[in-house]
Design a protein around this motif. Sequence first.
Motif, mmCIF file in Angstrom:
data_model
loop_
_atom_site.group_PDB
_atom_site.id
_atom_site.type_symbol
_atom_site.label_atom_id
_atom_site.label_comp_id
_atom_site.label_asym_id
_atom_site.label_seq_id
_atom_site.Cartn_x
_atom_site.Cartn_y
_atom_site.Cartn_z
ATOM 1 N N LEU A 1 24.273 -3.702 -14.900
ATOM 2 C CA LEU A 1 24.619 -2.479 -14.209
ATOM 3 C C LEU A 1 26.015 -2.575 -13.599
ATOM 4 C CD1 LEU A 1 21.263 -1.725 -12.411
ATOM 5 C CD2 LEU A 1 22.195 -0.548 -14.373
ATOM 6 N N GLN A 2 26.292 -3.723 -12.969
ATOM 7 C CA GLN A 2 27.583 -3.892 -12.315
ATOM 8 C C GLN A 2 28.717 -3.923 -13.319
ATOM 9 O OE1 GLN A 2 26.980 -7.444 -10.048
ATOM 10 N NE2 GLN A 2 25.943 -6.384 -8.387
ATOM 11 N N GLN A 3 28.406 -4.273 -14.561
ATOM 12 C CA GLN A 3 29.424 -4.342 -15.595
ATOM 13 C C GLN A 3 29.466 -3.082 -16.444
ATOM 14 O OE1 GLN A 3 28.699 -7.975 -17.706
ATOM 15 N NE2 GLN A 3 29.254 -9.246 -15.970
ATOM 16 N N GLY A 4 28.726 -2.066 -16.043
ATOM 17 C CA GLY A 4 28.789 -0.787 -16.728
ATOM 18 C C GLY A 4 27.826 -0.617 -17.890
ATOM 19 N N TYR A 5 26.876 -1.509 -18.045
ATOM 20 C CA TYR A 5 25.916 -1.384 -19.132
ATOM 21 C C TYR A 5 24.840 -0.366 -18.778
ATOM 22 C CZ TYR A 5 27.838 -5.656 -21.127
ATOM 23 O OH TYR A 5 28.673 -6.587 -21.672
ATOM 24 N N ASN A 6 24.360 0.353 -19.791
ATOM 25 C CA ASN A 6 23.189 1.206 -19.627
ATOM 26 C C ASN A 6 21.966 0.325 -19.828
ATOM 27 O OD1 ASN A 6 24.515 3.616 -19.159
ATOM 28 N ND2 ASN A 6 24.705 4.059 -21.339
ATOM 29 N N VAL A 7 21.130 0.209 -18.826
ATOM 30 C CA VAL A 7 19.994 -0.701 -18.859
ATOM 31 C C VAL A 7 18.702 0.093 -18.725
ATOM 32 C CG1 VAL A 7 18.876 -2.636 -17.692
ATOM 33 C CG2 VAL A 7 21.373 -2.535 -17.810
ATOM 34 N N THR A 8 17.727 -0.265 -19.548
ATOM 35 C CA THR A 8 16.388 0.298 -19.440
ATOM 36 C C THR A 8 15.406 -0.862 -19.489
ATOM 37 O OG1 THR A 8 17.036 2.336 -20.553
ATOM 38 C CG2 THR A 8 14.691 1.861 -20.474
ATOM 39 N N ALA A 9 14.438 -0.872 -18.606
ATOM 40 C CA ALA A 9 13.390 -1.889 -18.602
ATOM 41 C C ALA A 9 12.156 -1.314 -19.292
ATOM 42 C CB ALA A 9 13.063 -2.293 -17.173
ATOM 43 N N TYR A 10 11.368 -2.199 -19.867
ATOM 44 C CA TYR A 10 10.153 -1.784 -20.570
ATOM 45 C C TYR A 10 8.964 -2.597 -20.083
ATOM 46 C CZ TYR A 10 13.263 0.598 -23.753
ATOM 47 O OH TYR A 10 14.213 1.421 -24.280
ATOM 48 N N TYR A 11 7.883 -1.911 -19.806
ATOM 49 C CA TYR A 11 6.611 -2.563 -19.506
ATOM 50 C C TYR A 11 5.734 -2.365 -20.730
ATOM 51 C CZ TYR A 11 2.142 -3.776 -17.519
ATOM 52 O OH TYR A 11 0.936 -4.361 -17.289
ATOM 53 N N LEU A 12 5.301 -3.465 -21.330
ATOM 54 C CA LEU A 12 4.501 -3.404 -22.541
ATOM 55 C C LEU A 12 3.024 -3.521 -22.194
ATOM 56 C CD1 LEU A 12 6.652 -5.765 -24.786
ATOM 57 C CD2 LEU A 12 6.838 -3.291 -24.490
ATOM 58 N N ARG A 13 2.294 -2.475 -22.488
ATOM 59 C CA ARG A 13 0.842 -2.491 -22.261
ATOM 60 C C ARG A 13 0.174 -3.050 -23.500
ATOM 61 N NH1 ARG A 13 -1.709 2.795 -20.539
ATOM 62 N NH2 ARG A 13 -3.415 1.356 -20.176
#
Length: 79
Positions: A1-13
């Motif tokens: 985030l601090q480096q400008g990346y678009n980040v998405t986290a995933y929770y795998l059920r």
Amino acid sequence: LQQGYNVTAYYLRIWLEDELAHLGECPWEDDLHVCQEVCEHAGNVPLETVSLGKEYRDRVVQYTIEEAQQGRTPNPDIM
């Protein structure tokens, strides 16, 4: 985030969440809550939940059953 990346986290059920829901305790909900808190702490990272129950059963559980039936020690962690 601090480096400008678009980040998405995933929770795998995976499969156990749905099968154990009838017991009145859903530990996966606690896990999901922790994931949400981590995402918020990291700067409101978007969190998506992905259900992989069928895939988990088809690939990991079925492999484990087949290996055990053949007298071999399954290693589902490599699947």
